[in-house]
Design a protein around this motif. Structure first.
Motif, short mmCIF file in Angstrom:
data_model
loop_
_atom_site.label_atom_id
_atom_site.label_comp_id
_atom_site.label_asym_id
_atom_site.label_seq_id
_atom_site.Cartn_x
_atom_site.Cartn_y
_atom_site.Cartn_z
N TYR A 273 8.62 5.12 -15.63
CA TYR A 273 9.57 4.16 -16.19
C TYR A 273 10.15 3.31 -15.09
CZ TYR A 273 13.78 2.37 -18.49
OH TYR A 273 14.77 1.55 -18.98
N GLU B 284 3.99 2.44 -23.41
CA GLU B 284 4.03 1.79 -22.11
C GLU B 284 4.82 2.58 -21.07
OE1 GLU B 284 4.90 -2.39 -22.11
OE2 GLU B 284 4.27 -2.60 -24.21
N VAL B 285 5.50 3.63 -21.50
CA VAL B 285 6.29 4.42 -20.55
C VAL B 285 5.84 5.88 -20.55
CG1 VAL B 285 8.30 2.92 -20.59
CG2 VAL B 285 8.10 4.75 -22.29
N GLN C 187 11.50 -2.46 -18.00
CA GLN C 187 11.14 -1.81 -19.26
C GLN C 187 12.35 -1.38 -20.08
OE1 GLN C 187 8.47 1.14 -17.35
NE2 GLN C 187 6.81 0.18 -18.53
N VAL D 118 10.43 -1.62 -24.44
CA VAL D 118 8.98 -1.69 -24.62
C VAL D 118 8.54 -0.55 -25.52
CG1 VAL D 118 8.60 -2.78 -22.36
CG2 VAL D 118 8.56 -0.28 -22.55
#
Length: 254
Positions: free
Chosen positions: A92, A87-88, A97, A83
Protein backbone atom coordinates in the motif's frame (compact mmCIF):
# COMPACT_ATOMS: atom_id res chain seq x y z
CA UNK A 1 -1.44 19.27 13.59
CA UNK A 2 1.25 21.35 11.88
CA UNK A 3 2.87 19.58 8.95
CA UNK A 4 6.56 18.88 9.29
CA UNK A 5 8.94 20.23 6.68
CA UNK A 6 11.00 17.23 5.61
CA UNK A 7 14.70 17.44 4.83
CA UNK A 8 14.14 14.41 2.61
CA UNK A 9 12.72 14.07 -0.88
CA UNK A 10 9.58 11.98 -0.36
CA UNK A 11 7.46 10.71 -3.23
CA UNK A 12 4.57 8.28 -3.33
CA UNK A 13 5.00 5.60 -5.96
CA UNK A 14 3.76 2.07 -6.48
CA UNK A 15 5.99 -0.73 -5.32
CA UNK A 16 7.96 -1.99 -8.33
CA UNK A 17 6.83 -5.39 -9.55
CA UNK A 18 10.36 -6.76 -9.19
CA UNK A 19 10.77 -5.49 -5.60
CA UNK A 20 11.57 -8.42 -3.32
CA UNK A 21 9.55 -8.28 -0.12
CA UNK A 22 10.80 -9.77 3.13
CA UNK A 23 9.30 -13.27 3.45
CA UNK A 24 10.63 -13.96 6.95
CA UNK A 25 8.02 -15.20 9.43
CA UNK A 26 6.80 -13.05 12.27
CA UNK A 27 8.88 -13.01 15.43
CA UNK A 28 6.31 -14.48 17.80
CA UNK A 29 3.41 -16.94 17.63
CA UNK A 30 1.31 -14.46 19.62
CA UNK A 31 1.40 -11.74 16.98
CA UNK A 32 -1.05 -13.14 14.35
CA UNK A 33 -3.90 -13.93 16.79
CA UNK A 34 -3.58 -10.53 18.50
CA UNK A 35 -3.78 -8.79 15.13
CA UNK A 36 -6.69 -10.97 13.97
CA UNK A 37 -8.62 -10.25 17.17
CA UNK A 38 -8.30 -6.49 16.67
CA UNK A 39 -9.69 -6.71 13.14
CA UNK A 40 -12.45 -9.17 14.01
CA UNK A 41 -13.99 -7.04 16.73
CA UNK A 42 -13.98 -3.98 14.47
CA UNK A 43 -15.76 -5.88 11.71
CA UNK A 44 -18.37 -7.43 14.00
CA UNK A 45 -19.10 -4.01 15.52
CA UNK A 46 -19.70 -2.53 12.07
CA UNK A 47 -16.58 -0.38 12.28
CA UNK A 48 -14.72 -1.83 9.32
CA UNK A 49 -16.28 -0.27 6.21
CA UNK A 50 -15.54 -1.61 2.74
CA UNK A 51 -13.32 1.38 2.00
CA UNK A 52 -11.14 0.78 5.06
CA UNK A 53 -8.00 -1.35 5.17
CA UNK A 54 -6.87 -3.31 8.24
CA UNK A 55 -3.51 -4.98 7.67
CA UNK A 56 -1.26 -7.48 9.38
CA UNK A 57 2.48 -7.67 8.64
CA UNK A 58 1.82 -5.86 5.36
CA UNK A 59 4.07 -3.44 3.49
CA UNK A 60 3.43 0.32 3.57
CA UNK A 61 5.53 2.10 0.97
CA UNK A 62 7.21 5.43 0.37
CA UNK A 63 10.12 6.54 -1.79
CA UNK A 64 12.68 8.54 0.19
CA UNK A 65 15.58 10.18 -1.63
CA UNK A 66 14.70 8.01 -4.65
CA UNK A 67 14.97 4.83 -2.60
CA UNK A 68 11.92 2.61 -2.04
CA UNK A 69 11.21 2.10 1.66
CA UNK A 70 8.80 -0.59 2.83
CA UNK A 71 7.89 -1.21 6.46
CA UNK A 72 5.37 -3.81 7.59
CA UNK A 73 3.74 -3.02 10.96
CA UNK A 74 2.21 -5.91 12.86
CA UNK A 75 -1.16 -4.18 12.55
CA UNK A 76 -2.31 -1.01 10.79
CA UNK A 77 -5.57 0.69 9.92
CA UNK A 78 -6.36 2.93 6.97
CA UNK A 79 -9.69 4.72 7.12
CA UNK A 80 -10.05 5.24 3.38
CA UNK A 81 -8.48 3.67 0.30
CA UNK A 82 -9.23 5.16 -3.10
CA UNK A 83 -8.52 2.18 -5.32
CA UNK A 84 -9.94 -1.29 -5.78
CA UNK A 85 -8.78 -3.82 -3.20
CA UNK A 86 -7.16 -5.87 -5.97
CA UNK A 87 -4.66 -3.01 -6.36
CA UNK A 88 -3.45 -3.21 -2.76
CA UNK A 89 -3.00 -6.95 -2.41
CA UNK A 90 0.78 -6.80 -2.25
CA UNK A 91 1.48 -3.42 -0.65
CA UNK A 92 0.00 0.00 0.00
CA UNK A 93 1.25 3.46 -0.96
CA UNK A 94 -0.38 6.31 0.99
CA UNK A 95 -1.61 9.40 -0.88
CA UNK A 96 -1.34 7.51 -4.16
CA UNK A 97 -3.83 4.78 -3.17
CA UNK A 98 -5.60 6.39 -0.22
CA UNK A 99 -5.08 8.04 3.12
CA UNK A 100 -2.16 7.50 5.47
CA UNK A 101 -2.81 4.92 8.20
CA UNK A 102 -4.32 6.45 11.32
CA UNK A 103 -2.65 3.89 13.58
CA UNK A 104 0.19 1.38 13.35
CA UNK A 105 1.08 -1.20 15.97
CA UNK A 106 4.10 -3.30 16.79
CA UNK A 107 3.87 -6.36 19.03
CA UNK A 108 7.25 -6.86 20.63
CA UNK A 109 8.89 -10.23 21.21
CA UNK A 110 12.12 -11.62 22.54
CA UNK A 111 13.56 -10.95 19.10
CA UNK A 112 13.04 -7.20 19.40
CA UNK A 113 15.42 -5.33 17.12
CA UNK A 114 16.65 -1.79 16.73
CA UNK A 115 13.89 -0.87 14.29
CA UNK A 116 11.46 -0.84 17.23
CA UNK A 117 13.62 1.64 19.12
CA UNK A 118 13.20 5.41 19.31
CA UNK A 119 15.86 5.92 16.62
CA UNK A 120 14.96 9.23 14.92
CA UNK A 121 17.65 9.41 12.28
CA UNK A 122 18.12 8.24 8.71
CA UNK A 123 18.20 5.51 7.40
CA UNK A 124 14.73 4.87 8.72
CA UNK A 125 13.83 2.32 11.30
CA UNK A 126 10.15 1.92 11.99
CA UNK A 127 9.93 4.77 14.50
CA UNK A 128 11.53 7.23 12.08
CA UNK A 129 9.44 5.95 9.19
CA UNK A 130 6.12 6.22 11.00
CA UNK A 131 6.91 9.58 12.60
CA UNK A 132 8.97 11.48 10.06
CA UNK A 133 8.03 10.00 6.69
CA UNK A 134 4.41 8.83 7.01
CA UNK A 135 3.50 11.04 10.00
CA UNK A 136 1.04 8.46 11.30
CA UNK A 137 -1.01 10.00 14.15
CA UNK A 138 -0.87 6.98 16.49
CA UNK A 139 2.02 4.57 17.01
CA UNK A 140 1.31 1.76 19.48
CA UNK A 141 3.88 -0.61 20.96
CA UNK A 142 2.55 -3.66 22.82
CA UNK A 143 4.47 -6.35 24.66
CA UNK A 144 2.16 -9.39 24.83
CA UNK A 145 4.06 -11.30 27.52
CA UNK A 146 4.01 -8.52 30.11
CA UNK A 147 0.96 -6.62 28.90
CA UNK A 148 2.98 -3.42 28.62
CA UNK A 149 1.36 -0.88 26.29
CA UNK A 150 2.76 2.39 24.94
CA UNK A 151 0.68 4.80 22.87
CA UNK A 152 2.61 7.51 21.06
CA UNK A 153 0.76 10.34 19.32
CA UNK A 154 2.08 13.07 17.05
CA UNK A 155 2.28 16.48 18.67
CA UNK A 156 2.07 19.82 16.88
CA UNK A 157 5.75 19.67 15.98
CA UNK A 158 5.35 16.30 14.27
CA UNK A 159 7.10 14.33 17.02
CA UNK A 160 5.71 11.38 18.96
CA UNK A 161 4.70 12.01 22.56
CA UNK A 162 4.08 9.18 25.02
CA UNK A 163 0.44 9.45 26.12
CA UNK A 164 -0.85 8.73 29.62
CA UNK A 165 -3.82 6.35 30.02
CA UNK A 166 -7.19 7.50 31.35
CA UNK A 167 -8.74 6.42 34.65
CA UNK A 168 -9.68 3.06 33.07
CA UNK A 169 -6.13 2.53 31.85
CA UNK A 170 -7.23 3.03 28.24
CA UNK A 171 -6.21 5.39 25.45
CA UNK A 172 -8.51 7.41 23.23
CA UNK A 173 -7.72 7.28 19.49
CA UNK A 174 -9.64 10.17 18.03
CA UNK A 175 -9.25 9.03 14.42
CA UNK A 176 -10.79 5.67 15.31
CA UNK A 177 -13.36 7.14 17.72
CA UNK A 178 -12.43 4.26 20.01
CA UNK A 179 -10.46 3.52 23.14
CA UNK A 180 -7.72 0.90 23.10
CA UNK A 181 -6.40 -0.91 26.14
CA UNK A 182 -5.09 -4.17 27.55
CA UNK A 183 -7.44 -7.01 28.44
CA UNK A 184 -6.44 -10.26 30.14
CA UNK A 185 -8.17 -13.50 29.34
CA UNK A 186 -8.44 -16.47 26.99
CA UNK A 187 -8.96 -16.76 23.24
CA UNK A 188 -7.93 -19.44 20.75
CA UNK A 189 -6.25 -21.51 23.48
CA UNK A 190 -4.05 -18.56 24.44
CA UNK A 191 -4.29 -17.28 27.98
CA UNK A 192 -2.69 -13.87 28.40
CA UNK A 193 -2.83 -10.20 27.50
CA UNK A 194 -4.71 -8.90 24.48
CA UNK A 195 -5.37 -5.52 22.91
CA UNK A 196 -9.07 -4.64 22.91
CA UNK A 197 -11.33 -1.83 21.66
CA UNK A 198 -13.94 0.05 23.71
CA UNK A 199 -16.41 2.55 22.30
CA UNK A 200 -16.94 6.08 23.59
CA UNK A 201 -19.50 4.84 26.12
CA UNK A 202 -17.04 2.29 27.50
CA UNK A 203 -18.63 -0.77 25.88
CA UNK A 204 -16.20 -3.52 24.91
CA UNK A 205 -16.20 -4.47 21.21
CA UNK A 206 -16.78 -8.20 21.36
CA UNK A 207 -15.18 -11.09 19.50
CA UNK A 208 -17.27 -13.61 17.63
CA UNK A 209 -17.05 -16.23 20.38
CA UNK A 210 -18.19 -13.67 22.93
CA UNK A 211 -21.14 -12.66 20.77
CA UNK A 212 -22.16 -16.31 20.43
CA UNK A 213 -21.91 -16.77 24.20
CA UNK A 214 -23.87 -13.56 24.75
CA UNK A 215 -26.60 -14.81 22.41
CA UNK A 216 -26.72 -18.17 24.19
CA UNK A 217 -27.01 -16.47 27.56
CA UNK A 218 -29.80 -14.24 26.25
CA UNK A 219 -31.69 -17.28 24.92
CA UNK A 220 -31.18 -19.10 28.22
CA UNK A 221 -32.47 -16.10 30.15
CA UNK A 222 -35.47 -15.97 27.80
CA UNK A 223 -36.08 -19.70 28.33
CA UNK A 224 -35.86 -19.29 32.09
CA UNK A 225 -38.24 -16.32 31.97
CA UNK A 226 -40.77 -18.36 29.98
CA UNK A 227 -40.36 -21.27 32.40
CA UNK A 228 -41.01 -18.96 35.36
CA UNK A 229 -44.07 -17.56 33.57
CA UNK A 230 -45.37 -21.09 32.91
CA UNK A 231 -44.83 -22.10 36.53
CA UNK A 232 -46.59 -18.93 37.73
CA UNK A 233 -49.59 -19.68 35.51
CA UNK A 234 -49.73 -23.27 36.74
CA UNK A 235 -49.55 -22.10 40.36
CA UNK A 236 -52.33 -19.57 39.77
CA UNK A 237 -54.49 -22.21 38.10
CA UNK A 238 -53.88 -24.59 41.00
CA UNK A 239 -54.89 -21.90 43.51
CA UNK A 240 -58.05 -21.25 41.49
CA UNK A 241 -58.90 -24.93 41.43
CA UNK A 242 -58.35 -25.18 45.20
CA UNK A 243 -60.60 -22.15 45.77
CA UNK A 244 -63.34 -23.63 43.61
CA UNK A 245 -63.12 -26.90 45.51
CA UNK A 246 -63.43 -25.11 48.87
CA UNK A 247 -66.51 -23.33 47.56
CA UNK A 248 -68.02 -26.60 46.48
CA UNK A 249 -67.23 -28.13 49.85
CA UNK A 250 -69.12 -25.22 51.42
CA UNK A 251 -72.14 -25.92 49.20
CA UNK A 252 -71.48 -23.04 46.84
CA UNK A 253 -71.22 -23.68 43.14
CA UNK A 254 -68.50 -21.40 41.76
Amino acid sequence: MVATVHPYNITWELLPEDFILDDEPVDNVNQPPIAAALTESLELAGRLPSTALATTNYGICATVNEKVIVKAPDWAYVLQINVAREEVKRSYTPYLQGEIPVVVMEFLSDAEGTEYSSKRTYPPGKWFYYEQILQIPNYIIFEPESGSLEVHQLDESGKYDLCPPDENNRYWLNEMQLFIGVWQGRRENREGYWLRWWDEAGNLLLWGTELVLQEREAKEQERQAKEREREAKEAALKRLEELEQRLRDAGIEP
